[in-house]
Design a protein around this motif. Structure first.
Motif, PDB file in Angstrom:
ATOM      1  N   GLY A  19       0.817  -1.211   0.000  1.00  0.00           N
ATOM      2  CA  GLY A  19       0.000   0.000   0.000  1.00  0.00           C
ATOM      3  C   GLY A  19       0.852   1.262   0.000  1.00  0.00           C
ATOM      4  N   ARG A  20       0.368   2.276  -0.691  1.00  0.00           N
ATOM      5  CA  ARG A  20       1.026   3.580  -0.725  1.00  0.00           C
ATOM      6  C   ARG A  20      -0.038   4.663  -0.536  1.00  0.00           C
ATOM      7  NH1 ARG A  20       4.927   0.943  -0.069  1.00  0.00           N
ATOM      8  NH2 ARG A  20       6.940   1.005  -1.131  1.00  0.00           N
ATOM      9  N   SER A  21       0.385   5.905  -0.335  1.00  0.00           N
ATOM     10  CA  SER A  21      -0.564   6.991  -0.074  1.00  0.00           C
ATOM     11  C   SER A  21      -1.582   7.108  -1.204  1.00  0.00           C
ATOM     12  CB  SER A  21       0.192   8.313   0.092  1.00  0.00           C
ATOM     13  OG  SER A  21       0.873   8.628  -1.100  1.00  0.00           O
ATOM     14  N   ARG A  59      -0.967   1.351  -5.161  1.00  0.00           N
ATOM     15  CA  ARG A  59      -0.225   0.127  -4.876  1.00  0.00           C
ATOM     16  C   ARG A  59       1.184   0.258  -5.432  1.00  0.00           C
ATOM     17  NH1 ARG A  59      -2.171  -3.236  -1.029  1.00  0.00           N
ATOM     18  NH2 ARG A  59      -4.346  -2.644  -0.827  1.00  0.00           N
ATOM     19  N   HIS A  60       2.129  -0.320  -4.722  1.00  0.00           N
ATOM     20  CA  HIS A  60       3.516  -0.230  -5.156  1.00  0.00           C
ATOM     21  C   HIS A  60       3.722  -1.061  -6.407  1.00  0.00           C
ATOM     22  CE1 HIS A  60       8.011  -0.536  -4.342  1.00  0.00           C
ATOM     23  NE2 HIS A  60       7.735   0.746  -4.459  1.00  0.00           N
ATOM     24  N   GLN A  61       4.218  -0.409  -7.468  1.00  0.00           N
ATOM     25  CA  GLN A  61       4.333  -1.075  -8.771  1.00  0.00           C
ATOM     26  C   GLN A  61       5.772  -1.376  -9.130  1.00  0.00           C
ATOM     27  OE1 GLN A  61       2.186   1.308 -11.662  1.00  0.00           O
ATOM     28  NE2 GLN A  61       0.337   0.167 -11.160  1.00  0.00           N
ATOM     29  N   THR A  79      10.026  -2.401  -7.246  1.00  0.00           N
ATOM     30  CA  THR A  79      10.821  -2.848  -6.105  1.00  0.00           C
ATOM     31  C   THR A  79      11.686  -1.677  -5.673  1.00  0.00           C
ATOM     32  OG1 THR A  79      10.931  -5.131  -6.904  1.00  0.00           O
ATOM     33  CG2 THR A  79      12.610  -4.462  -5.324  1.00  0.00           C
ATOM     34  N   ASP A  80      11.694  -1.391  -4.371  1.00  0.00           N
ATOM     35  CA  ASP A  80      12.585  -0.356  -3.860  1.00  0.00           C
ATOM     36  C   ASP A  80      13.932  -1.000  -3.512  1.00  0.00           C
ATOM     37  OD1 ASP A  80      10.696   1.611  -4.116  1.00  0.00           O
ATOM     38  OD2 ASP A  80      10.014   1.492  -2.034  1.00  0.00           O
ATOM     39  N   VAL A  81      14.981  -0.476  -4.127  1.00  0.00           N
ATOM     40  CA  VAL A  81      16.335  -0.996  -3.902  1.00  0.00           C
ATOM     41  C   VAL A  81      17.113   0.061  -3.122  1.00  0.00           C
ATOM     42  CG1 VAL A  81      18.430  -1.894  -4.978  1.00  0.00           C
ATOM     43  CG2 VAL A  81      16.211  -2.279  -6.080  1.00  0.00           C
ATOM     44  N   PRO A  91      17.658   6.800   1.103  1.00  0.00           N
ATOM     45  CA  PRO A  91      17.909   6.823  -0.349  1.00  0.00           C
ATOM     46  C   PRO A  91      17.648   5.450  -0.975  1.00  0.00           C
ATOM     47  CG  PRO A  91      19.695   7.893   0.833  1.00  0.00           C
ATOM     48  CD  PRO A  91      18.822   7.256   1.875  1.00  0.00           C
ATOM     49  N   HIS A  92      16.947   5.445  -2.082  1.00  0.00           N
ATOM     50  CA  HIS A  92      16.683   4.188  -2.785  1.00  0.00           C
ATOM     51  C   HIS A  92      16.293   4.479  -4.220  1.00  0.00           C
ATOM     52  CE1 HIS A  92      12.527   5.334  -1.634  1.00  0.00           C
ATOM     53  NE2 HIS A  92      12.124   4.600  -2.651  1.00  0.00           N
ATOM     54  N   THR A  93      16.375   3.457  -5.040  1.00  0.00           N
ATOM     55  CA  THR A  93      15.825   3.531  -6.389  1.00  0.00           C
ATOM     56  C   THR A  93      14.493   2.802  -6.396  1.00  0.00           C
ATOM     57  OG1 THR A  93      18.025   3.540  -7.382  1.00  0.00           O
ATOM     58  CG2 THR A  93      16.187   2.958  -8.823  1.00  0.00           C
ATOM     59  N   HIS A  94      13.443   3.514  -6.772  1.00  0.00           N
ATOM     60  CA  HIS A  94      12.182   2.837  -7.069  1.00  0.00           C
ATOM     61  C   HIS A  94      12.348   2.285  -8.474  1.00  0.00           C
ATOM     62  CE1 HIS A  94       7.791   2.182  -7.364  1.00  0.00           C
ATOM     63  NE2 HIS A  94       8.005   2.515  -8.627  1.00  0.00           N
ATOM     64  N   PHE A  95      12.441   0.967  -8.558  1.00  0.00           N
ATOM     65  CA  PHE A  95      12.770   0.305  -9.824  1.00  0.00           C
ATOM     66  C   PHE A  95      11.521  -0.367 -10.373  1.00  0.00           C
ATOM     67  CE2 PHE A  95      14.048  -3.453 -12.197  1.00  0.00           C
ATOM     68  CZ  PHE A  95      15.012  -2.944 -13.044  1.00  0.00           C
TER      69      PHE A  95
HETATM   70 ZN   LIG Z   1       9.010   2.413  -4.652  1.00  0.00          ZN
END
Ligand SMILES: [Zn+2]
Length: 189
Positions: free
Chosen positions: A48-50, A54-56, A58-60, A152-156
């Motif tokens: 879940g996201r704001s 929905r998160h589409q 992978t957060d790296v 810090p992350h990449t939303h991939f």
């Molecule tokens: Zn993300």
């Protein structure tokens, strides 16, 4: 290559959950998208996201300014800066696949000032139409857009024929292959 293998040998933080889906046979990642000794990711597809989203992807997670590399050969489709995504790069690959790399760095190195500008966000020559090789540095890890309050992350994201699919099995696959290479390397030296 040797530097990468040495770096991988030092990996300390890895978070995995079991993979719900197989990666397709028709497209594989040749490189993991971050070159770093410490990487953290898990299967957060659909979380879940704001706003009910929905998160589409992978957060790296890695430290800021870690190089972000193209996972496979391709052509740059778009380089942009949006209010939610922050700086992002979109690369088109073969067989209808695309990868998106979001929240790239927007800070002056060593700060969280939001004033890094394009120079510390996107690598030189990464612009629409440019060919990128697998493993080529395209950008740097950051927290731009709505990632400012997060680590810090990449939303991939991985898209196939214009629709997002879960990139986690692909990331886990290339990660495990890189680890096996490291182990092989250690038996040879
Ligand atoms: Zn993300």
């Amino acid at each position: 290559m040797r530097m990468l293998l040495v770096a991988l040998a030092a990996i300390q933080i890895v978070t995995f959950q079991s993979s719900p889906a197989e990666a397709s046979e028709e497209f594989r990642f040749e490189y993991f998208p971050h070159i770093d000794v410490e990487v953290e990711f898990h299967n957060d597809w659909g979380a879940g996201r704001s706003g009910g989203r929905r998160h589409q992807g992978t957060d790296v997670f890695s430290s800021k300014m870690t190089p972000v590399v193209a996972v496979a050969d391709g052509f740059v489709e778009r380089v942009h800066k949006g209010p939610r995504s922050g700086y992002y790069v979109w690369i088109r690959h073969s067989a209808g696949y695309s990868t998106w790399y979001m929240h790239l760095n927007n800070d002056t190195p060593g700060t969280d000032d939001g004033r890094g500008g394009d120079e510390f966000a996107i690598a030189e020559g990464i612009e629409k139409g440019a060919f990128v090789q697998a493993g080529e540095t395209i950008a740097w890890v950051g927290d731009s857009g709505n990632a400012e309050p997060t680590r810090p992350h990449t939303h991939f994201e991985l898209h196939r024929n214009g629709r997002p699919i879960n990139p986690y099995p692909y990331l886990a696959d290339v990660w495990e292959r890189e680890l096996r290479l490291t182990e092989l390397h250690q038996t040879l030296v």
